[in-house]
Design an enzyme around this catalytic site. Structure first.
Site, PDB file in Angstrom:
ATOM      1  N   TYR A  73       9.507  34.751 -29.869  1.00 47.14           N
ATOM      2  CA  TYR A  73      10.122  33.435 -29.707  1.00 47.14           C
ATOM      3  C   TYR A  73       9.599  32.825 -28.411  1.00 47.14           C
ATOM      4  CZ  TYR A  73      13.887  29.965 -30.052  1.00 47.14           C
ATOM      5  OH  TYR A  73      14.612  28.811 -30.183  1.00 47.14           O
ATOM      6  N   TYR A  88       8.215  23.107 -32.595  1.00 49.74           N
ATOM      7  CA  TYR A  88       9.416  23.890 -32.332  1.00 49.74           C
ATOM      8  C   TYR A  88      10.367  23.864 -33.518  1.00 49.74           C
ATOM      9  CZ  TYR A  88      13.578  25.650 -29.956  1.00 49.74           C
ATOM     10  OH  TYR A  88      14.680  26.384 -29.604  1.00 49.74           O
TER      11      TYR A  88
END
Ligand code: ZN
Lengths: 409, 157
Positions: free
Chosen positions: A291, A341
């Site tokens: 991440y 994102y």
């Protein structure tokens, strides 16, 4: 998972283009992503009987999407949750299908992360409204310390001090993930960068520069989970779920920043559960995803999940180790740093495509799994992509993981 | 010293768990939560239970407001409107001297330093000071470096 290892599969993935702005509602984008993921699986919308999503009060719900698309669901629940929720909802799906609540489940995230609510807040321009600090905000907004960059920077700064690592290690991650984005037609930033470009980019909040931070976009993403019996009849080679952990929490004496070591993140013990379930060791892993809301979150996850020793992640990533064709390729779509994102889900999507051997690159035969492996020609499919470890991040003290394998492993 | 914070652009809303903390700050007292049953201390006071023993009736401990800088960031791009004219400013996490517990537990707080970046370093001692805001109900604790130390670390990039 132990007895459930390899019993459930990810069979469909789909997303809308990364836009800035989308000029669409989160419901409209979610309908497209869900439809694409279901079609990618070779299923019809009527084959899906479970739907779930996560959000932070910034999105639509499963019942809205099901109503819009005319789907009759046996299970529909939406949760509030940050990054690392996608992997957790995969765990939910396994449990729900195993228990008979539904048979095939779609998980989505839809967000106008750029034009709507931005995770990183909005740099003020024009007349400045009065900010209201309530709840948690009472003890951070009044200190001008609100955004993920500002918060995670605190752990990153202490990490630099404790380990002797420098921001050149952050740069390695920005450079590797950007190189992968250069091979991904869907990515919003495709110009390769060098270590110096990172080092020269402007400060956002020290120790983070602009190129340490992800690219907020408007996007929706979806994945389809079902049992292996159903998976074999579908369009693509199945991707098996071997193990994982879901939103583990570190011991936290009331507050993240009062933990003895503020850069001790939840993966530190979680990985033993995931690798134990999957029955593999780190050397079996062909590639990873992390991440990468920030370069530092990738760095610390590699270390926490045991890919290198404590305090050594800076050394570990040196010299392009995370690049495709190197020792441990990371975030092959370009990730949050360069593709866009999605609050974590795009990493799962890319890992699935790689494990199917069907990364949607520039090779003419990619849809049939035929690749050139010529990076100069835009091929981003790994030659050997059998097992992947995907690492999710919610906060320093919250993490998830998903170990997946393709049919070859 | 960084430029002033424009408190007119910020409205702090104390709640049932935090009203006493803000009332104490108004009298220049820095409180942390303390469990009357086991003695555990914590911050911030938004947490209404003791993480060590589970007590649901937390009390307060008045600290001397002195500690050591544990980490910091330097905000260069402002996000909260009240800080547009303040950048660059340093936000630090401070480990309180009088909140170290026998079990090794520490209590850390955070706040905006009155010092500029070159004066700040991990390991330096600091102390709380109080700043009036545009709202007479709210007095804001700030922090300043209060001495020197042998082992300090600065971000030099
Ligand atoms: Zn207690």
């Amino acid at each position: 998972m132990g007895s459930l290892t390899d019993k459930y599969c990810i069979v469909g993935v789909g997303e809308t283009p990364h836009m800035r702005p989308s000029n669409r509602t989160t419901l409209s984008m979610a309908c497209e992503a869900v439809s694409k993921a279901v079609a990618d699986a070779g299923l019809k919308l009527s084959d899906i009987d479970g739907m779930t999503s996560y959000q932070i009060g910034d999105s639509t719900t499963s019942p809205h999407v099901a109503t819009a698309l005319g789907m009759r669901l046996n299970y529909a629940v939406d949760i509030l949750g940050g990054g690392s929720s996608g992997e957790a909802l995969v765990a939910h799906a396994i449990g729900l299908i195993e228990a008979g609540y539904c048979k095939t489940m779609v998980i989505f995230r839809s967000m106008n992360g750029r034009s709507g609510r931005r995770m990183g807040g909005q740099t003020p321009g024009g007349p400045v409204p009065v900010a209201v600090a309530e709840g948690d905000g009472q003890f951070n907004m009044g200190w001008g310390w609100t955004t993920p960059a500002q918060r995670f920077g605190m752990s990153a700064m202490r990490y630099l001090r404790d380990t002797g690592c420098t921001t050149k290690a952050f740069a390695e991650i920005a450079v590797a993930h950007r190189y992968h984005a250069s091979l991904n037609p869907k990515a919003i930033h495709r110009n390769p960068i060098a270590i110096e470009d990172h080092q020269r980019s402007r400060w956002i909040v020290k120790p983070f520069r602009l190129l340490d931070c992800c690219q907020e976009t408007d996007v929706s993403v979806a994945i389809v989970v079902t049992s292996r019996e159903r998976a074999f009849d579908l369009r693509h080679p199945p991707v098996f779920i071997m193990g994982g952990y879901a939103r583990t929490l570190t011991d936290s004496p009331q507050w993240n920043y009062s933990r003895d070591e503020i850069h001790y993140v939840a993966g530190n013990y979680g990985w033993k559960r995931a690798f134990g379930m999957a029955g593999i060791s780190h050397k079996d892993v062909d590639f990873v995803s992390c991440y990468d809301a920030f370069t530092f979150t990738t760095l610390i996850q590699l270390e926490a999940n045991g890919f290198c020793r404590k305090g050594e992640a800076g050394e570990f990533v040196k010299g392009g180790r995370l690049r495709i064709d190197r020792e441990l390729p990371s975030n092959l779509s370009g990730g949050h740093l360069s593709e866009g994102y999605t609050h974590g889900v795009q990493m799962v999507i890319e890992n699935v495509r790689q494990l199917r051997h069907r990364a949607d690159d520039a090779c003419p035969g990619w849809a049939e799994g035929r690749h050139t492996y010529d990076r100069k020609a835009g091929c981003r499919q790994l030659r050997k992509a059998d097992i992947c470890c995907g690492m999710g991040w919610g906060w320093e003290n919250m993490a998830s993981c998903l170990i997946l394998r393709g049919i070859a492993a | 010293m960084p430029a002033p914070i424009d408190y007119s652009k910020l409205r702090i809303v104390p709640d049932f768990d935090t009203a006493e903390w803000w009332a104490a700050a108004r009298e220049h007292k820095y409180l942390v939560r303390q469990c009357p049953d086991c003695g555990h201390k914590w911050f911030p006071p938004i947490f209404p239970a003791c993480a060590r023993c589970g007590s649901l009736k937390p009390g307060w401990f008045q600290t001397a407001g002195k500690g050591v800088i544990h980490s910091y960031v330097v905000v260069v791009q402002p996000i909260v409107g009240a800080f547009i004219g303040t950048v660059p400013y340093v936000v630090a996490i401070i480990e309180l001297d009088d909140c170290r517990e026998a079990g090794g537990s520490v209590t850390r707080v955070a706040g905006v330093m009155l010092d500029d970046e070159p004066e700040v370093a991990i390991g330096l001692p600091c102390e709380v000071v109080y700043e009036e805001t545009a709202d007479p109900r709210i007095v804001m604790p700030r922090w300043r470096v209060s001495g020197s130390a042998a082992n300090v670390w600065r971000f030099n990039e």
